[in-house]
Scaffold this motif. Structure first.
Motif, PDB file in Angstrom:
ATOM      1  N   ILE A  15       0.762  -1.125  -0.093  1.00  0.00           N
ATOM      2  CA  ILE A  15       0.017  -0.212   0.047  1.00  0.00           C
ATOM      3  C   ILE A  15       0.961   1.238   0.078  1.00  0.00           C
ATOM      4  N   ALA A  16       2.355   1.389   0.215  1.00  0.00           N
ATOM      5  CA  ALA A  16       2.915   2.476  -0.054  1.00  0.00           C
ATOM      6  C   ALA A  16       2.979   2.964  -1.293  1.00  0.00           C
ATOM      7  N   ALA A  17       2.694   4.024  -1.453  1.00  0.00           N
ATOM      8  CA  ALA A  17       2.673   4.869  -2.793  1.00  0.00           C
ATOM      9  C   ALA A  17       3.849   5.761  -2.988  1.00  0.00           C
ATOM     10  N   GLU A  18       3.968   6.373  -4.226  1.00  0.00           N
ATOM     11  CA  GLU A  18       5.031   7.249  -4.452  1.00  0.00           C
ATOM     12  C   GLU A  18       4.032   8.390  -5.052  1.00  0.00           C
ATOM     13  N   LEU A  19       4.028   9.355  -4.489  1.00  0.00           N
ATOM     14  CA  LEU A  19       3.144  10.546  -4.697  1.00  0.00           C
ATOM     15  C   LEU A  19       4.090  11.703  -5.168  1.00  0.00           C
ATOM     16  N   ASN A  20       3.491  12.716  -6.328  1.00  0.00           N
ATOM     17  CA  ASN A  20       4.021  13.753  -6.853  1.00  0.00           C
ATOM     18  C   ASN A  20       2.941  14.830  -6.401  1.00  0.00           C
ATOM     19  N   ILE A  21       3.753  15.942  -5.806  1.00  0.00           N
ATOM     20  CA  ILE A  21       2.785  17.278  -5.605  1.00  0.00           C
ATOM     21  C   ILE A  21       3.580  18.402  -6.134  1.00  0.00           C
ATOM     22  N   VAL A  22       2.873  18.999  -7.314  1.00  0.00           N
ATOM     23  CA  VAL A  22       3.241  20.142  -7.950  1.00  0.00           C
ATOM     24  C   VAL A  22       3.040  21.611  -7.325  1.00  0.00           C
ATOM     25  N   HIS A  23       3.855  22.210  -6.814  1.00  0.00           N
ATOM     26  CA  HIS A  23       3.943  23.443  -5.854  1.00  0.00           C
ATOM     27  C   HIS A  23       4.655  24.566  -6.072  1.00  0.00           C
ATOM     28  N   GLY A  24       4.045  25.672  -6.644  1.00  0.00           N
ATOM     29  CA  GLY A  24       4.807  26.803  -6.747  1.00  0.00           C
ATOM     30  C   GLY A  24       5.005  27.450  -5.442  1.00  0.00           C
ATOM     31  N   SER A  25       6.103  28.122  -5.164  1.00  0.00           N
ATOM     32  CA  SER A  25       6.155  28.778  -4.132  1.00  0.00           C
ATOM     33  C   SER A  25       6.899  30.189  -3.930  1.00  0.00           C
ATOM     34  N   VAL A  26       6.706  31.044  -2.941  1.00  0.00           N
ATOM     35  CA  VAL A  26       7.585  32.177  -2.737  1.00  0.00           C
ATOM     36  C   VAL A  26       7.710  32.065  -1.061  1.00  0.00           C
ATOM     37  N   GLY A  27       8.714  32.773  -0.652  1.00  0.00           N
ATOM     38  CA  GLY A  27       9.074  33.069   0.643  1.00  0.00           C
ATOM     39  C   GLY A  27       9.561  31.510   1.146  1.00  0.00           C
ATOM     40  N   ARG A  28       8.872  30.936   2.221  1.00  0.00           N
ATOM     41  CA  ARG A  28       9.212  29.653   2.955  1.00  0.00           C
ATOM     42  C   ARG A  28       8.269  28.661   2.856  1.00  0.00           C
ATOM     43  N   ASP A  29       7.358  28.864   1.673  1.00  0.00           N
ATOM     44  CA  ASP A  29       6.408  27.909   1.317  1.00  0.00           C
ATOM     45  C   ASP A  29       7.122  26.583   1.299  1.00  0.00           C
ATOM     46  N   ARG A  34       8.155  20.827   2.756  1.00  0.00           N
ATOM     47  CA  ARG A  34       8.891  19.878   2.757  1.00  0.00           C
ATOM     48  C   ARG A  34       8.944  19.096   4.199  1.00  0.00           C
ATOM     49  N   ALA A  35       8.930  19.872   5.112  1.00  0.00           N
ATOM     50  CA  ALA A  35       8.860  19.374   6.557  1.00  0.00           C
ATOM     51  C   ALA A  35       7.654  18.762   6.931  1.00  0.00           C
ATOM     52  N   GLU A  41       5.319  11.188   5.597  1.00  0.00           N
ATOM     53  CA  GLU A  41       6.087  10.043   5.039  1.00  0.00           C
ATOM     54  C   GLU A  41       6.049   9.129   6.135  1.00  0.00           C
ATOM     55  N   ALA A  42       6.379   9.770   7.202  1.00  0.00           N
ATOM     56  CA  ALA A  42       6.943   8.703   8.542  1.00  0.00           C
ATOM     57  C   ALA A  42       5.603   8.244   9.073  1.00  0.00           C
ATOM     58  N   GLU A  43       4.673   8.711   8.997  1.00  0.00           N
ATOM     59  CA  GLU A  43       3.397   8.377   9.520  1.00  0.00           C
ATOM     60  C   GLU A  43       2.738   7.220   8.539  1.00  0.00           C
ATOM     61  N   THR A  47       5.881   7.954   0.056  1.00  0.00           N
ATOM     62  CA  THR A  47       6.865   9.147  -0.227  1.00  0.00           C
ATOM     63  C   THR A  47       6.189   9.863  -1.257  1.00  0.00           C
ATOM     64  N   VAL A  48       6.828  11.282  -1.002  1.00  0.00           N
ATOM     65  CA  VAL A  48       6.325  12.454  -1.551  1.00  0.00           C
ATOM     66  C   VAL A  48       7.385  13.213  -2.195  1.00  0.00           C
ATOM     67  N   THR A  49       7.359  13.581  -3.436  1.00  0.00           N
ATOM     68  CA  THR A  49       8.228  14.431  -4.186  1.00  0.00           C
ATOM     69  C   THR A  49       7.636  15.677  -4.560  1.00  0.00           C
ATOM     70  N   ILE A  50       8.396  16.890  -4.343  1.00  0.00           N
ATOM     71  CA  ILE A  50       7.808  18.088  -4.664  1.00  0.00           C
ATOM     72  C   ILE A  50       8.236  18.326  -6.105  1.00  0.00           C
ATOM     73  N   VAL A  51       7.198  18.655  -6.975  1.00  0.00           N
ATOM     74  CA  VAL A  51       7.844  19.193  -8.226  1.00  0.00           C
ATOM     75  C   VAL A  51       7.812  20.710  -8.398  1.00  0.00           C
ATOM     76  N   SER A  52       8.885  21.211  -8.383  1.00  0.00           N
ATOM     77  CA  SER A  52       8.902  22.857  -8.112  1.00  0.00           C
ATOM     78  C   SER A  52       8.397  23.471  -9.467  1.00  0.00           C
ATOM     79  N   MET A  53       7.857  24.727  -9.407  1.00  0.00           N
ATOM     80  CA  MET A  53       7.311  25.394 -10.404  1.00  0.00           C
ATOM     81  C   MET A  53       7.852  26.913 -10.174  1.00  0.00           C
ATOM     82  N   PRO A  54       7.919  27.522 -11.397  1.00  0.00           N
ATOM     83  CA  PRO A  54       8.344  29.025 -11.281  1.00  0.00           C
ATOM     84  C   PRO A  54       7.387  29.866 -10.407  1.00  0.00           C
ATOM     85  N   GLU A  55       8.107  31.187 -10.070  1.00  0.00           N
ATOM     86  CA  GLU A  55       7.388  32.031  -9.128  1.00  0.00           C
ATOM     87  C   GLU A  55       6.020  32.521  -9.852  1.00  0.00           C
ATOM     88  N   SER A  56       6.186  32.616 -11.259  1.00  0.00           N
ATOM     89  CA  SER A  56       4.925  33.486 -11.695  1.00  0.00           C
ATOM     90  C   SER A  56       3.606  32.449 -11.803  1.00  0.00           C
TER      91      SER A  56
END
Length: 414
Positions: A15-29, A34-35, A41-43, A47-56
């Motif tokens: 049942i363990a899944a590998e997930l991807n979340i797409v997430h633009g950010s500014v500042g400390r988002d 990630r934290a 993931e521990a709970e 596993t979850v990977t962040i797919v980063s996006m440009p600021e705009s």
């Protein structure tokens, strides 16, 4: 190993899944996300990977549309701008059946913004309503009051800027904001126009009345800032560009979102303790103050091969503990009503309870009225504004062109 233990281990692996979340950010988002994902993931064992996006946000939306048009299963969870639900709802599952037990805890307006008919396209993550940031130390030094109107802001910004430059601070500017040709300029310019009594880009009933003297007056004012109290480069500024100038100590005023408050008061900030915030100025006596509704929300792609786990992730990131942490660390207004009443949040981040009435009264962009045409409507609007501020035509000329283009886009109806 017993047969039962072995079966349990195998089941856990299955049942363990590998997930991807797409997430633009500014500042400390991204840092906070990630934290929180590490805890998830521990709970859960996923596993979850962040797919980063440009600021705009405009660039983000263009990439999102490519993935969704291709029916890509690569992305499981999308972080969506508050305005996008009507345009892309067909690509997302209905979250309502999966959050019926908690949806009543969320700010009603936030939920409403993500409803298309009876479908909940995304679960609200955090909200936004901008502020006028001001250097309290400089206003005190030069004997100036916090301005109530845009005209007062302009005059105060110029007076302090000139006085500081005369004292040797050649890098000082009066006002910075988001002036680049993208969605952020739509947010800024909507506020200017509404505060001058010029109405909406497109009214809630779909009518087009943006070509009027009050709107022209607002845009003419904004054009006058460029090269005077704002640098010529403001025509290319997004959120982080404006924050960089203000937080380095080189601007008297700034229009920006809530996230900049926590960063400005960070231990490494040159202006820590020397700035304040107020609601955005009005267009004059008896006229309103206007704040564009912002925010980002989490939707699950209907093309995801891990929808159950993706829903689990969306619920986790929007639980009380995580919203509270996000509010304290990033000064992002939460979507859970109870977090605004949390004593620790108020003690650590006074901006949050202070800004709750502003968020509640924030002005939506016309994504509901213009439906799937919103992106084109916004592009036409910010282009007209940017042309005016760049000196490519007067406000009156560009609003007349905008009106004609919006009517063509509308056709027989939105």
């Amino acid at each position: 190993m017993t047969a039962l233990a072995g079966a349990t281990l195998l089941a856990g692996t299955a049942i363990a899944a590998e997930l991807n979340i797409v997430h633009g950010s500014v500042g400390r988002d991204q840092e906070i996300l990630r934290a929180q994902l590490d805890k998830f993931e521990a709970e859960t064992g996923h596993t979850v990977t962040i797919v980063s996006m440009p600021e705009s946000t405009t660039d983000q939306f263009a990439q999102y549309k490519l993935w969704l048009a291709a029916q890509s299963s690569d992305i499981d969870v999308y972080r969506l701008d508050v305005i996008w639900a009507p345009q892309i709802e067909t690509h997302f599952i209905d979250l309502m059946p999966h959050v019926e037990d908690i949806i009543g805890d969320f700010v009603p307006g936030a939920v409403e913004s993500q409803m298309v008919g009876d479908k909940l396209v995304a679960l609200p993550m955090f909200l936004g309503a901008p502020a006028l940031y001001y250097r309290s130390d400089l206003l005190e030094k030069h004997g100036k009051a916090v301005p109530e109107t845009w005209q007062e802001m302009t005059e105060t910004a110029r007076a302090i800027m000139e006085a500081e430059r005369a004292e040797g601070n050649a890098d000082m500017w009066g006002f910075v904001f988001q002036g680049a040709a993208y969605e952020g300029l739509t947010c800024n310019a909507q506020e200017w126009i509404v505060s001058f009594g010029g109405g909406r880009i497109v009214e809630n009933d779909g009518t087009i009345g943006i070509n009027n003297p009050q709107a022209a007056e607002a845009l003419t004012m904004a054009a006058s800032w460029v090269g005077d109290i704002a640098p010529d480069g403001v025509l290319n500024y997004k959120e982080e560009d404006a924050r960089g100038v203000f937080q380095s100590g080189n601007a008297v005023f700034m229009r920006n979102w809530n996230y900049a408050y926590a960063l400005g008061n960070g231990d490494d900030s040159p202006i820590k303790g020397n700035f304040g915030v107020r609601t955005l100025p009005t267009g004059g006596e008896g006229k309103p103050s206007a704040h564009t509704l912002g925010g980002w929300h989490l939707g699950v792609s209907k093309y995801s091969e891990n929808q159950e786990e993706a829903i689990e992730l969306v619920r986790f990131l929007n639980n009380y503990e995580n919203q509270k942490e996000r509010a304290i660390v990033t000064s992002r207004p939460p979507t859970l009503t109870a977090v605004y009443e949390d004593a620790e949040v108020a003690a650590e981040q006074e901006f949050i309870p202070l800004w709750k009435p502003v968020v509640d009264g924030a002005l939506p962009r016309p994504s509901a009225a213009t439906k799937r045409q919103y992106n084109e409507v916004s592009s036409e609007f910010w282009t007209a504004v940017h042309d005016t501020m760049s000196g490519n035509g007067t406000a009156e000329e560009n609003l007349a062109k905008l009106e004609a283009r919006l009517k063509r886009l509308k056709g027989a109806g939105w």
